[in-house]
Scaffold this motif. Structure first.
Motif: not given
Length: 252
Positions: A11-38
């Motif tokens: 939860x900590x990692x996801x909360x921090x990473x979500x604020x760094x959203x410059x130049x996100x691509x589909x692969x990065x978004x997918x990896x983030x969402x897989x982390x949320x689902x995990x």
């Protein structure tokens, strides 16, 4: 995120990473969402789950419709762990009423079957909205039923299942909005600003309807429960008694 199974760390990692959203691509978004689902499968707590849901909603809010469609599978809230499969397929048995079951309700007090109660919990789809105990698969969109016997006696517990709109906790009430054109909408207010509100059809929905406040004629909390009536109609009398015993035992 890939290297840890710690709920707090995830939860900590996801909360921090979500604020760094410059130049996100589909692969990065997918990896983030897989982390949320995990993370969604790591912890049963209501506030933990609500935090993850907020992350998912925030990420979806910044996506175009096309991107939402592309990532729909990852954006969807994961189902709880596979629910215990009932031994038989659910079929309509009877439209049960209080007067049908009250004469035999005391038989739920002893001699019941844990396994059949768990089967009935799954067959009546209770786990779609409710959690009970820490080891029975379920959801947290509705009230936790682990200690339901401390809040309801046996008769009132049965009544709350058969007549879910009779008494609804305000936390789980939907808002009913009447528009100036006569339409009536129901759902959950996820966001409200000075000029608009955002209404979601369910607490798990990622897509809401933005309604200008100038188009709202009236709004109130709905008197109709999100929980449908008739859930016990697929159970026999004996299965209902096993279910009541299972609920009274907190799923233990």
């Amino acid at each position: 995120i890939d290297a840890t199974d710690s709920p707090a760390d995830l939860l900590h990692y996801l909360s921090v990473i979500r604020t760094q959203r410059q130049d996100w691509n589909v692969a990065m978004l997918s990896q983030f969402l897989r982390g949320v689902n995990k993370a969604s499968h790591q912890h049963p707590g209501r506030y933990y789950t609500a935090g993850l849901r907020a992350l998912r909603l925030e990420m979806a809010g910044g996506m175009s419709p096309a991107l939402k469609q592309q990532l729909a599978e990852l954006l969807a809230e994961p189902a709880p762990p596979a629910a215990h499969q009932a031994a038989q397929q659910a079929v309509f048995v009877r439209d049960w009423k209080m007067e049908d079951l009250l004469p035999v309700l005391d038989r739920a007090a002893a001699g019941r079957s844990f396994e059949k109660g768990r089967d009935a919990f799954a067959m009546a789809q209770c786990g779609a909205c409710h959690r009970i105990g820490s080891h029975v698969p379920g959801s947290e969109t509705g009230p936790d039923l682990t200690a339901v016997a401390s809040r309801f006696n046996r008769r009132d517990l049965l009544d709350s299942i058969l007549n879910p709109s009779k008494a609804i906790d305000d936390k789980f009430k939907q808002t009913q909005i009447t528009l100036t054109d006569g339409r009536v909408l129901s759902g959950y207010i996820i966001a409200e600003g000075a000029e608009t509100i955002t209404l979601h059809a369910s607490q798990l929905s990622l897509d809401g309807e933005v309604i200008p406040k100038r188009e709202i004629a009236a709004r109130k909390l709905s008197d109709v429960s999100p929980m449908p009536a008739g859930l016990l109609s697929v159970l026999t009398q004996e299965q209902i008694l096993d279910l009541i015993a299972f609920l009274e035992a907190g799923g233990k």
